[in-house]
Write a protein that holds these residues in place. Sequence first.
Motif, short mmCIF file in Angstrom:
data_model
loop_
_atom_site.label_atom_id
_atom_site.label_comp_id
_atom_site.label_asym_id
_atom_site.label_seq_id
_atom_site.Cartn_x
_atom_site.Cartn_y
_atom_site.Cartn_z
N ARG A 188 -27.11 -51.47 -80.66
CA ARG A 188 -26.73 -50.69 -81.84
C ARG A 188 -27.26 -49.27 -81.75
N VAL A 189 -26.50 -48.35 -82.35
CA VAL A 189 -26.99 -46.99 -82.56
C VAL A 189 -27.22 -46.84 -84.06
N LEU A 190 -28.45 -46.51 -84.45
CA LEU A 190 -28.78 -46.40 -85.87
C LEU A 190 -28.49 -44.98 -86.32
N VAL A 191 -27.61 -44.87 -87.29
CA VAL A 191 -27.31 -43.55 -87.84
C VAL A 191 -27.48 -43.59 -89.36
N GLY A 192 -27.56 -42.43 -89.94
CA GLY A 192 -27.71 -42.37 -91.40
C GLY A 192 -28.22 -41.01 -91.80
N ASP A 193 -28.26 -40.77 -93.11
CA ASP A 193 -28.71 -39.48 -93.60
C ASP A 193 -30.17 -39.24 -93.23
N LYS A 194 -30.58 -38.00 -93.43
CA LYS A 194 -32.00 -37.66 -93.24
C LYS A 194 -32.83 -38.48 -94.22
N HIS A 195 -33.96 -39.03 -93.73
CA HIS A 195 -34.87 -39.83 -94.54
C HIS A 195 -34.22 -41.12 -95.05
N SER A 196 -33.22 -41.62 -94.32
CA SER A 196 -32.62 -42.87 -94.79
C SER A 196 -33.36 -44.07 -94.19
N GLY A 197 -34.27 -43.84 -93.28
CA GLY A 197 -35.10 -44.94 -92.78
C GLY A 197 -34.68 -45.47 -91.42
N ALA A 427 -18.80 -42.64 -71.62
CA ALA A 427 -19.00 -43.96 -71.00
C ALA A 427 -20.16 -44.71 -71.65
N SER A 428 -21.22 -43.95 -71.99
CA SER A 428 -22.39 -44.62 -72.55
C SER A 428 -22.12 -45.14 -73.96
N MET A 429 -21.15 -44.54 -74.64
CA MET A 429 -20.88 -44.96 -76.02
C MET A 429 -19.59 -45.79 -76.10
N ALA A 430 -19.11 -46.23 -74.93
CA ALA A 430 -17.79 -46.87 -74.91
C ALA A 430 -17.75 -48.12 -75.79
N ASP A 431 -18.79 -48.90 -75.74
CA ASP A 431 -18.72 -50.21 -76.39
C ASP A 431 -20.02 -50.47 -77.16
N VAL A 432 -20.37 -49.55 -78.02
CA VAL A 432 -21.60 -49.71 -78.80
C VAL A 432 -21.23 -49.72 -80.27
N GLU A 433 -21.85 -50.61 -80.98
CA GLU A 433 -21.59 -50.61 -82.42
C GLU A 433 -22.57 -49.70 -83.13
N ILE A 434 -22.13 -49.21 -84.27
CA ILE A 434 -22.94 -48.27 -85.03
C ILE A 434 -23.51 -49.00 -86.23
N LEU A 435 -24.77 -48.81 -86.48
CA LEU A 435 -25.38 -49.37 -87.69
C LEU A 435 -25.74 -48.20 -88.60
N ARG A 436 -24.93 -48.03 -89.64
CA ARG A 436 -25.15 -46.88 -90.52
C ARG A 436 -26.02 -47.28 -91.69
N LEU A 437 -27.12 -46.56 -91.88
CA LEU A 437 -28.03 -46.85 -92.98
C LEU A 437 -27.60 -46.03 -94.19
N LYS A 438 -27.34 -46.74 -95.27
CA LYS A 438 -27.01 -46.03 -96.52
C LYS A 438 -28.21 -46.18 -97.45
N GLY A 439 -28.01 -45.86 -98.70
CA GLY A 439 -29.12 -45.97 -99.64
C GLY A 439 -29.50 -47.41 -99.91
N LEU A 440 -30.68 -47.60 -100.50
CA LEU A 440 -31.12 -48.94 -100.87
C LEU A 440 -30.28 -49.42 -102.05
N SER A 441 -30.27 -50.74 -102.23
CA SER A 441 -29.65 -51.26 -103.45
C SER A 441 -30.65 -51.08 -104.60
N ARG A 442 -30.18 -51.27 -105.84
CA ARG A 442 -31.08 -51.10 -106.99
C ARG A 442 -32.24 -52.10 -106.92
#
Lengths: 491, 121
Positions: A188-197, A427-442
Amino acid sequence: MPPLPGPRWALRTSLDAFHSQWLLNSSLAVPAAQKSAFSTTSLLSARAAATAPPPKPRRQENTPVKGVRKTYSVKKARKVSTAKPPGPGERKAMRKRIILSNTNALEVQGLKKLEKEMFAGGKELKELSGKMMGLEDNTIDQLKAVQAFQPRQGWKMFRWPSVLMRKEAVDVGHALQNAENNKTSFRRVLVGDKHSGKSVLMLQAQAMAFLKGWVVIPIPDAQELTVAHTAYAPLPESDPPIYVQKNYTAELLTKISNANQAILSTMVLSQQHKLPIPVQNNISLDRFASLGARDPELAYPFFIALWKELTMPSQEGDGMQRRPVMLALDNLQHVMRPSEYLDPDLNKIHAHDLALVKHFMDHLCGSKPLPNGGAVLAALSESNRLKTKELDYLIKRNEALAAGPLMPEQTMPLWSPFAKMDEKIEASMADVEILRLKGLSREEARSIMEYWALSGLLRQKVTEAFVGEKWTLAGGGNLGEMEKAAVGMRV
Amino acid sequence: MPYILGTNFLETQFVKSALESFYGVGPKVSQRLMARYYIHPTAKIGALKQQQIMAIQEDLSNMTIGNDARRILKDTIMRLKEMGTYRGRRHALNLPVRGQNTRSQIVTARKHNRIVDRTHG
C-alpha cells in the motif's frame, strides 16, 4: 537682551557708517605712499618662484588615498560570546530529539496496551476499533530503533505513548494477518492530507508487525537516500549501473539488528553466501546483521545475504522457519524522482538506480514476491512535500482503477500528452493500491478527546457539541488539526 | 592528513572546498572531478580512499591550475597591453575593462583588473 529693532538701533548704525566715511575722506587719513617703508619688487618674487621646487601635481579627485576610507563607517564593537559553541552533531540531535513521556501529564487509568495476543485472531482486533491503546515497553524500544517516532508528532505531551486504533489501523491489522496466513504481500501507499496521520499509521503498522514477530526493515526518511549526503558508488559489474550507498546500508543493518533482535536471534544462517569475509556457518541473523553493520565496505553484501535468508521459504514441521517481512518507507516522493547524486557524465542518477531504493520498489510493485508473506508500505509526506507530478497522477489513476467502473459523470485521470512519463516510476506504481487517510469518524474523535481529557491536557468537558465543533474546525476530523485545536491551543 | 598536489589537508575538510582551494578549480570543475570518482558533495577528505585521492591528484596534475593558470592570465593581459589595445590600457590603469561606469563604484575593478592580480595570489 538682543537689541530691539527700533529708532535707537537704526540711529546707532547710521552714525557708525557716517564715522567711517568721514575718516576716509578727511585729511586725517594716512596717504598710500606712507603706509610702509619698503616695497617688494617683482624681481624678488620671480627669483623665489624660480628657485622653489616644482609644485606638486594636484591630486585628482578620483584617485584613492591609501588607508583613507571614502565612506563613513563606524566599527561596531565585536560581541564576544562566552557560550560554548555546540559540538558536532549536537544541534541535529536536539532537532531530532524524541521525547516520549511528559511527567506533568496525568496517567490515564485503565489504558490498555497493544499486546501480542490481540493479533492471534481477527476477533480481538475488531474490538479495539476506535480505542486508545498504549504501546508496550518492548514495542517502544523497537519503534525507537526503526525511528518510527518523529519529533513533530506530539508524543511529548502525554504520559505514555499511545495510539488510536482508527478504522484504517484495524484494517491494516487484518490485512497483515491475512498476508501472514496466505503468504502474500500487502502493498500500500499511504496518502492523505497534511497531519492526517500517515506516518503514525505507519508506526502502528510497524508496532503490529513487531508484536506479530515479523521482521521490519525501515527507511524512516527516504530523503536521506537521495539528497546526496551519504557515500555512493556503482556496484561492480552492474549494467545499467546500480549505485550502492554503503554507509546508509550499514546504518540500515544496525537498525534492523537492533529492532528485530528478538526474532532474528532465533534464526540462523542456512546457506553459503558470497561474502567478503568468512562468517561462522550457524551465526544467528541478528549477529550477522550487526557484523555487516560494523564495516560499511561489508554492509551491502551482508544486506543482500540477510535478505536472501529472510526470504527463504519456511519449511514444514521442525525445519527452518522464517517470518514475514515488513518493508516500510516514509517520505515516498523523495525517491520518485532523480536523486541529487551525479554520474560521471554529470547526469542526475535516478533514485530507482540506487540499490536500496530499487530493492524497495521491486517489492512495492510486486515484481519480487515475499515467499513467507509480508507487507510493503510507503507513506507520502505533505509537510516535506516535493512536487512529483508522475506520482500524483499515478496515485489518482490507481485510486480510480481501484474504485471500479466509472460513473457516467466521472472521467478517468489522464496524463498530460505533452509531458514525458518517467517509466521507472510508472513501473513501480503499476500495481499498488492506495490507502487514503481521511478524517476520523465522530466516535473516534470522541475517543481520542476523552484520552486528552483524562491526560489532563483538555480542560473542557467532552460533550457531543464540543467534539462536533472541533471535528468540524479540523476540516472533518483531521487528527493533527484536532490536536492543535484542542490540546495545542490554550484559551 | 592526506596530501593533494603537495598541500596538506585536514581530514575534516570538505573535498569540494579542498579542491576549490587550488587556483583555477571552481565549482564546476570540482563538481566534475567529484562526480567522476563518485564522491558526494558533502564528502570529507578523511572519507576518501587512497585510490580516489591518487586519481584526483593525477587529474589535477594534468590540468592547468595554480601558477600555470595565473601565468596564462597575466600573459593575456600583458599581450593586450603590449598591443596597445583599449582593454590593455584599462588593465594598466586598474580601471574597469568592459565598459562599466566609473563614476562611483569601481573598487572590484581596482582589485582584479591589475596586470598582476594580487587578490589571487
